[in-house]
Write a protein that holds these residues in place. Structure first.
Motif, mmCIF file in Angstrom:
data_model
loop_
_atom_site.group_PDB
_atom_site.id
_atom_site.type_symbol
_atom_site.label_atom_id
_atom_site.label_comp_id
_atom_site.label_asym_id
_atom_site.label_seq_id
_atom_site.Cartn_x
_atom_site.Cartn_y
_atom_site.Cartn_z
ATOM 1 N N ASP A 52 16.962 -0.537 -9.942
ATOM 2 C CA ASP A 52 15.997 0.187 -9.169
ATOM 3 C C ASP A 52 14.424 0.016 -9.801
ATOM 4 O O ASP A 52 13.518 -0.394 -8.918
ATOM 5 C CB ASP A 52 16.318 1.579 -8.947
ATOM 6 N N GLU A 53 14.523 0.180 -10.927
ATOM 7 C CA GLU A 53 13.228 -0.087 -11.728
ATOM 8 C C GLU A 53 12.611 -1.597 -11.607
ATOM 9 O O GLU A 53 11.652 -1.464 -11.319
ATOM 10 C CB GLU A 53 13.383 0.541 -13.260
ATOM 11 N N ILE A 54 13.551 -2.473 -11.744
ATOM 12 C CA ILE A 54 13.322 -3.778 -11.509
ATOM 13 C C ILE A 54 12.647 -4.263 -10.245
ATOM 14 O O ILE A 54 11.502 -4.683 -9.879
ATOM 15 C CB ILE A 54 14.340 -4.697 -12.110
ATOM 16 N N ARG A 55 13.433 -3.692 -9.239
ATOM 17 C CA ARG A 55 13.317 -3.857 -7.774
ATOM 18 C C ARG A 55 11.692 -3.215 -7.519
ATOM 19 O O ARG A 55 10.856 -3.831 -6.648
ATOM 20 C CB ARG A 55 14.252 -3.270 -6.872
ATOM 21 N N ILE A 56 11.627 -1.738 -7.896
ATOM 22 C CA ILE A 56 10.387 -1.071 -7.387
ATOM 23 C C ILE A 56 9.226 -1.887 -8.118
ATOM 24 O O ILE A 56 8.114 -1.947 -7.411
ATOM 25 C CB ILE A 56 10.457 0.371 -7.914
ATOM 26 N N SER A 57 9.384 -2.254 -9.323
ATOM 27 C CA SER A 57 8.168 -3.031 -10.056
ATOM 28 C C SER A 57 7.895 -4.370 -9.340
ATOM 29 O O SER A 57 6.790 -4.506 -9.100
ATOM 30 C CB SER A 57 8.711 -3.223 -11.445
ATOM 31 N N ALA A 58 9.032 -4.934 -9.084
ATOM 32 C CA ALA A 58 8.446 -6.231 -8.211
ATOM 33 C C ALA A 58 8.141 -5.838 -6.663
ATOM 34 O O ALA A 58 7.058 -6.793 -6.328
ATOM 35 C CB ALA A 58 10.004 -6.872 -8.154
ATOM 36 N N GLU A 59 8.478 -5.149 -6.115
ATOM 37 C CA GLU A 59 7.681 -4.685 -4.747
ATOM 38 C C GLU A 59 6.300 -4.079 -5.002
ATOM 39 O O GLU A 59 5.582 -4.676 -4.426
ATOM 40 C CB GLU A 59 8.613 -3.683 -4.158
ATOM 41 N N GLU A 60 6.277 -3.528 -5.895
ATOM 42 C CA GLU A 60 4.665 -2.888 -6.229
ATOM 43 C C GLU A 60 3.776 -4.132 -6.718
ATOM 44 O O GLU A 60 2.613 -4.166 -6.168
ATOM 45 C CB GLU A 60 4.756 -1.968 -7.266
ATOM 46 N N ALA A 61 4.178 -4.971 -7.391
ATOM 47 C CA ALA A 61 3.466 -6.016 -7.769
ATOM 48 C C ALA A 61 3.380 -6.991 -6.457
ATOM 49 O O ALA A 61 1.965 -7.559 -6.241
ATOM 50 C CB ALA A 61 4.135 -7.107 -8.747
ATOM 51 N N ALA A 62 4.040 -7.180 -5.698
ATOM 52 C CA ALA A 62 4.053 -8.011 -4.693
ATOM 53 C C ALA A 62 3.020 -7.379 -3.241
ATOM 54 O O ALA A 62 2.087 -8.097 -3.011
ATOM 55 C CB ALA A 62 5.180 -8.184 -3.907
ATOM 56 N N LYS A 63 3.092 -5.985 -3.446
ATOM 57 C CA LYS A 63 2.231 -5.329 -2.545
ATOM 58 C C LYS A 63 0.836 -5.265 -3.084
ATOM 59 O O LYS A 63 -0.095 -5.485 -2.417
ATOM 60 C CB LYS A 63 2.626 -3.863 -2.350
ATOM 61 N N SER A 64 0.553 -5.251 -4.227
ATOM 62 C CA SER A 64 -0.650 -5.224 -4.694
ATOM 63 C C SER A 64 -1.649 -6.627 -4.939
ATOM 64 O O SER A 64 -2.797 -6.449 -4.914
ATOM 65 C CB SER A 64 -0.936 -4.592 -6.119
#
Length: 110
Positions: A52-64
């Motif tokens: 979950d931490e990996i997924r959230i980090s990836a999602e936040e990077a892509a969103k930004s």
């Protein structure tokens, strides 16, 4: 091989890192990877938190990312950190999150 082994590899942890992250011995990690013996539920739950931490980090990077200004060469410069206690101190989860973020951003060019 086992599903446990697949998860540990997907997260990018070495045997030593998995033992440290999960607070178990290296022998237990090897046994759970190489036999059909499964770890206890709390070990699976820790792996899920790391994923979950990996997924959230990836999602936040892509969103930004500024998609209007994104160039293909930018994909090789994505650098992020993985939040959370479980995954943050190891390089494997950071590599996994970066790969997921880059894959998400690369879809812009497809």
């Amino acid at each position: 091989m086992s599903n446990f082994s697949d998860m540990v590899k997907y997260i990018g942890l070495s045997i030593d890192e998995a033992a440290a992250a999960l607070d178990v011995s290296k022998d237990e990690i090897v046994r759970w990877c190489d036999t059909s013996e499964a770890p206890p539920l709390h070990i699976w739950q820790c792996l899920v938190r790391m994923l979950d931490e990996i997924r959230i980090s990836a999602e936040e990077a892509a969103k930004s990312a500024d998609l209007d200004q994104l160039e293909a060469s930018d994909l090789n410069r994505v650098n992020l950190t993985v939040p959370g206690q479980a995954a943050a101190e190891f390089d494997g989860p950071k590599r996994a999150a970066t790969a997921m973020a880059v894959a998400t951003l690369a879809r812009v060019f497809v």
